[in-house]
Write an enzyme that holds these catalytic residues in place. Structure first.
Site, short mmCIF file in Angstrom:
data_model
loop_
_atom_site.label_atom_id
_atom_site.label_comp_id
_atom_site.label_asym_id
_atom_site.label_seq_id
_atom_site.Cartn_x
_atom_site.Cartn_y
_atom_site.Cartn_z
N LYS A 79 1.12 -1.20 -0.05
CA LYS A 79 -0.01 -0.06 -0.06
C LYS A 79 0.96 1.17 0.05
O LYS A 79 1.96 1.26 0.43
CB LYS A 79 -0.79 -0.14 1.17
CG LYS A 79 -2.20 0.83 1.18
CD LYS A 79 -3.22 -0.08 0.30
CE LYS A 79 -4.42 0.63 0.26
NZ LYS A 79 -5.47 0.02 -0.74
N GLY A 183 -21.51 5.73 2.96
CA GLY A 183 -20.60 6.20 1.96
C GLY A 183 -20.90 5.88 0.56
O GLY A 183 -20.87 4.72 0.13
N GLY A 185 -19.39 6.83 -2.58
CA GLY A 185 -18.51 7.13 -3.43
C GLY A 185 -18.71 6.41 -4.71
O GLY A 185 -19.63 5.70 -5.02
N VAL A 187 -17.75 3.25 -5.26
CA VAL A 187 -18.11 1.94 -4.91
C VAL A 187 -19.47 1.94 -4.14
O VAL A 187 -20.33 1.30 -4.78
CB VAL A 187 -17.16 1.26 -4.11
CG1 VAL A 187 -17.53 -0.19 -3.55
CG2 VAL A 187 -15.59 1.13 -4.58
#
Length: 352
Positions: A79, A183, A185, A187
């Site tokens: 990451k 959330g 966004g 996705v």
């Protein structure tokens, strides 16, 4: 926690710490290369302290190891975090220069780490990074990549919710089941559309109230205030924003039967998996249910899969979850622990 303590307590292979001229910090965590090159997205974010960004990259790279192992992909865990005073706007020269400097850092690792998109980065940014390094996935199709994997992540989560509902209620039918998506966004919004098409009763929440209202109007959903998410009655709570939302403090507030969403690192600490089990809440481990993005990237860009194979592998996320649920019951452990054991066993079998 100080840099030294964070790195000392981490069990990964390498961490790259670079102070950029912006001034910004660039962190790359290479947790494991046992299954292949470490692969994971690049997060572009402002943090209160550089150590917070380092903590993020170490935790997230760790989770990527288990995500790839659980999904059967030929990558290890990695990451990156670009910690900036302020996120530069898309299309600006400042953003482009930052990404090119970061690309040089990725290239200097000679393929040990392969990057992709994550929070606040997308395929256009991967195109920019691809100008300086070939160790990048998720470029636009026009530039030889497979594009934004968000749709695949959402589809994988959808199949995972179906499987989890089947385990909890005896049928995967989502008709009339209440699902709260936190959330909205790239996705979360796509997931909401899939759930709507499947007949779920949708509850939508986002820090951007206008975004939640707009999507709710399109889908005939109800808006839930962002501050009321944890205590709202629903069959399925689907966290699709930031991590560490399911904690010792928030679990007693939950009014759901299932937690199953796209966010990474949903549990505050490992013990929260046991707390969910004790509360009678079925948890779909995040690194399993949200693996659609890495399956998309690796499948199309590394393994040469066709669309039919991709659809089959995304649907297989649900089958993997059912195996994990069965193992958890059989061994008397939490689903989080069962998923962790499965992933670790796969890494160990490969020599890790």
């Amino acid at each position: 926690m100080a840099f030294e303590e964070l790195i000392r307590d981490w069990d990964g292979e390498h961490v790259i710490v670079h102070h950029d001229e912006s001034p910004s910090w660039m962190f790359i965590g290479v947790h494991s290369t046992v299954l292949g090159p470490a692969m994971g997205g690049t997060r572009l974010k402002s943090y209160a302290r550089p150590s917070d960004a380092l903590d993020d990259v170490l935790r997230l790279s760790n989770a990527m190891t288990w995500k790839h192992a659980a999904a059967g992909m030929p990558y290890g865990g990695g990451k990156a975090v670009l910690a900036v005073p302020e996120v530069p706007a898309r299309g600006t020269s400042e953003r482009r220069a930052l990404l090119l400097r970061y690309a040089d850092l990725v290239e200097s690792l000679h393929g040990t780490y392969v990057t992709a998109a994550d929070m606040n980065t997308g395929e256009a940014d991967m195109d920019t990074i691809g100008e300086r390094t070939s160790h990048v996935l998720g470029r636009s199709k026009a530039n030889g990549g497979s594009g934004d994997p968000g749709a695949a992540t959402a589809m994988g989560v959808f199949h995972g919710i179906e499987a989890t509902v089947k385990r909890a209620f005896g049928s995967e039918d989502l008709g009339g089941r209440s699902v709260l998506v936190q959330g909205l966004g790239s996705v979360g919004s796509k997931l909401a559309e899939h759930l709507h098409d499947a007949g779920a009763s949708l509850l939508l929440a986002d820090l951007d109230a206008a975004r939640a209202t707009t999507l709710a109007d399109e889908l005939g959903a109800k808006v839930v205030d962002a501050d009321d998410v944890m205590s709202t009655d629903c069959d399925v709570f689907s966290p699709c924003a930031t991590g560490r939302v399911v904690t010792k403090e928030t679990i007693p507030l939950l009014r759901c039967r299932i937690v199953a969403g796209a966010a990474n690192n949903q549990l505050g600490v490992a013990e929260d998996g046991e707390r969910l089990r004790d509360a009678g809440i079925l948890f779909a481990p995040d690194f399993v249910i949200n693996a659609g993005g890495v399956i998309h990237l690796g499948g199309y860009e590394t393994l040469g899969w066709d669309d039919a194979t991709m659809a089959e592998r995304l649907e297989g996320i649900g089958e993997t979850l059912l195996e994990i649920f069965e193992r958890a019951d059989r061994e008397g452990i939490s689903t989080a622990a069962a998923a962790d054991r499965m992933a670790r066993a796969r890494v160990a079998a490969a020599g890790g």
